[in-house]
Write a protein that holds these residues in place. Structure first.
Motif, short mmCIF file in Angstrom:
data_model
loop_
_atom_site.label_atom_id
_atom_site.label_comp_id
_atom_site.label_asym_id
_atom_site.label_seq_id
_atom_site.Cartn_x
_atom_site.Cartn_y
_atom_site.Cartn_z
N SER A 18 -8.16 8.67 -6.40
CA SER A 18 -6.79 9.05 -6.04
C SER A 18 -6.73 9.62 -4.62
N ASP A 27 -7.01 6.79 -2.20
CA ASP A 27 -5.73 6.09 -2.13
C ASP A 27 -4.75 6.81 -1.21
N GLU A 31 -12.73 1.70 1.88
CA GLU A 31 -12.15 1.00 0.74
C GLU A 31 -13.12 -0.03 0.17
N THR A 38 2.39 2.33 -3.43
CA THR A 38 1.54 2.59 -4.57
C THR A 38 1.46 4.09 -4.84
N LYS A 72 -3.06 5.21 2.04
CA LYS A 72 -1.60 5.21 2.16
C LYS A 72 -1.16 5.83 3.47
N GLU A 130 0.82 -1.20 0.00
CA GLU A 130 0.00 0.00 0.00
C GLU A 130 0.86 1.25 0.00
#
Length: 448
Positions: A417, A420, A394, A342, A424, A339
């Motif tokens: 995005s 994400d 998620e 990425t 992260k 994760e």
């Protein structure tokens, strides 16, 4: 405290009631070798048939099924209704009031009504705990302590008034009301302690199932060796809540988070179907109906010395469990694989209206509720709870991708995005709170 000797976590060879010829004033099953003085003063008109099922293996199976549904269904409703956590809790409080009135109005134990009430209590108790944690930012350690204190008060008043906490003696209206209040608090307590355990340990859902399962096995062993049966029953009853919740998380969580990836909706449907099948079986077989026993059928008196020894055994189990949790808390908690490596996709910046207008408002409200709940847990100092909660975001986002992305690929990729970046930040090996809060606030701004 002296407990009634009639309770047992599992009653092998439980007898069934043959018909409903029993008079309302007769002694309920397993009420002990003598009538309690407070019970003897009650008139037959105030007595009723026992409204709680016999404690057989079927009782525990369906109880675990109900607690799993309570976890998965509450998560699914909160993520999909789009009305917010508090409004969802208010809706289910009204539903609980309705089914509880139905249960109280029955004259005897009816499997469908009783277990429907348990399912609704399970969902409602879970929502109450989530409100404290997600909306109010109450630390899980504090909510667990508060619920434990409330449960102790309920049991204390119940015992002081009725001189028994046995579910084999739910034969008066006050006892039935005490019983359902205790059940509601045990669900809230089990939810809080289960989430607190995950917060402390960082275990995956599959691993987390093992702790409550092992503790229940230890309690059954203690009961077999002579521990107080009523105490054993209620300890096991509380522990089935985190067991069922962890089982639901394991089945519903994505495979990347250590789950089986079934999703909350599928998990809820599977367990609701299993509950329905079990209830149908119990309705037809009547294998969990408490019948009237003669006094000679009452269980033998417990050995007080052995009870004290087994109470010490339970204390040792509690200390060992605390030591295990402290040890697990001190271990490094791994982030989700890959994760942190990425990179965020490069997308054009969109205003909140541009990002959300292509999508149904109810879906955006759902994502906003989960994001706000994650931020509340983080601000309360519950890093692990926030990381666990963000998994719901998620899961919900991935589940909706097939329907949302075709509506606007640009908007979908923009929000994707930002999600994400949130994942992260929260799943970093050494999370930085400033970075996490910034990512969550950025997403909340984009969600409008």
């Amino acid at each position: 405290m002296t407990y009634e000797t009639s309770e047992s976590p599992v009653v092998p060879g439980a007898r069934t009631q043959q018909g409903d010829q029993r008079r309302a004033g007769e002694q309920p099953a397993g009420a002990g070798s003598h009538r309690l003085s407070s019970e003897s003063r009650r008139t037959p008109a105030r007595q009723m048939l026992n409204k709680v099922p016999e404690v057989t293996i079927w009782f525990w199976i369906i109880k675990i099924l109900c607690t799993t549904v309570g976890e998965s269904f509450a998560d699914w409703i909160n993520m999909n209704l789009g009305v917010g956590l508090i409004n969802t809790a208010l809706i289910f409080t009204a539903v609980l009031a309705g089914v509880l009135v139905w249960q109280l109005s029955t004259k005897r134990y009816i499997p469908f009504v009783y277990w429907l009430t348990v399912v609704v209590v399970s969902v409602t108790g879970t929502l109450y705990t989530d409100i404290l944690t997600d909306s109010q930012g109450v630390p899980l350690a504090l909510s667990s302590s508060v619920f434990a204190g409330v449960l102790a008060v309920v049991f204390g008043i119940w015992y002081a008034r009725e001189r028994t906490l046995s579910v084999h003696s739910i034969t008066t209206r006050p006892r039935e009301l005490f019983y359902w209040l205790a059940v509601l608090v045990t669900f809230a307590l089990g939810t809080a302690t289960g989430d607190w355990t995950l917060d402390l340990t960082g275990w995956t859902p599959g691993v987390s199932v093992l702790l409550p399962l092992g503790l229940i096995v230890a309690i059954v062993l203690g009961w077999r060796l002579g521990a107080n049966a009523v105490l054993s029953f209620w300890l096991a009853y509380i522990l089935t809540r985190p067991l069922g919740a962890n089982l639901g998380d394991w089945l519903g969580s994505p495979s990347g988070d250590g789950g089986l990836g079934l999703g909350t909706a599928v998990t809820s449907v599977i367990f609701l179907a299993a509950i329905l099948a079990t209830v149908v079986y119990l309705t037809l077989s009547r294998s969990d109906v408490i019948e009237t026993h003669s006094l000679t059928d009452a269980p033998h008196a417990l050995d007080p010395a052995r009870e004290r020894i087994m109470l010490g055994y339970y204390a040792v189990v509690a200390v060992a469990t605390a030591a295990l949790l402290v040890w697990a808390h001190q271990q490094p908690h791994a982030a989700a694989a890959g994760e942190e490596d990425t990179p965020a996709p490069v997308t054009a910046h969109l205003t909140p209206e541009e990002a959300t207008s292509p999508f149904p408002p109810s879906e955006i409200a759902k994502f906003r509720t989960i994001t706000a709940g994650t931020l509340a847990r983080l601000n309360a100092g519950n890093q692990r709870a926030a990381t666990t909660r963000v998994t719901d975001l998620e899961t919900a986002w991935d589940d909706d991708q097939p329907t949302l992305e075709p509506k606007s690929e640009q908007s979908w990729h923009f929000l994707d995005s930002e999600i994400d970046q949130v994942l992260k930040a929260l799943r970093a090996p050494n999370p930085d709170k400033t970075t996490e809060v910034k990512a969550l606030n950025t997403l909340l701004t984009s969600l409008g």
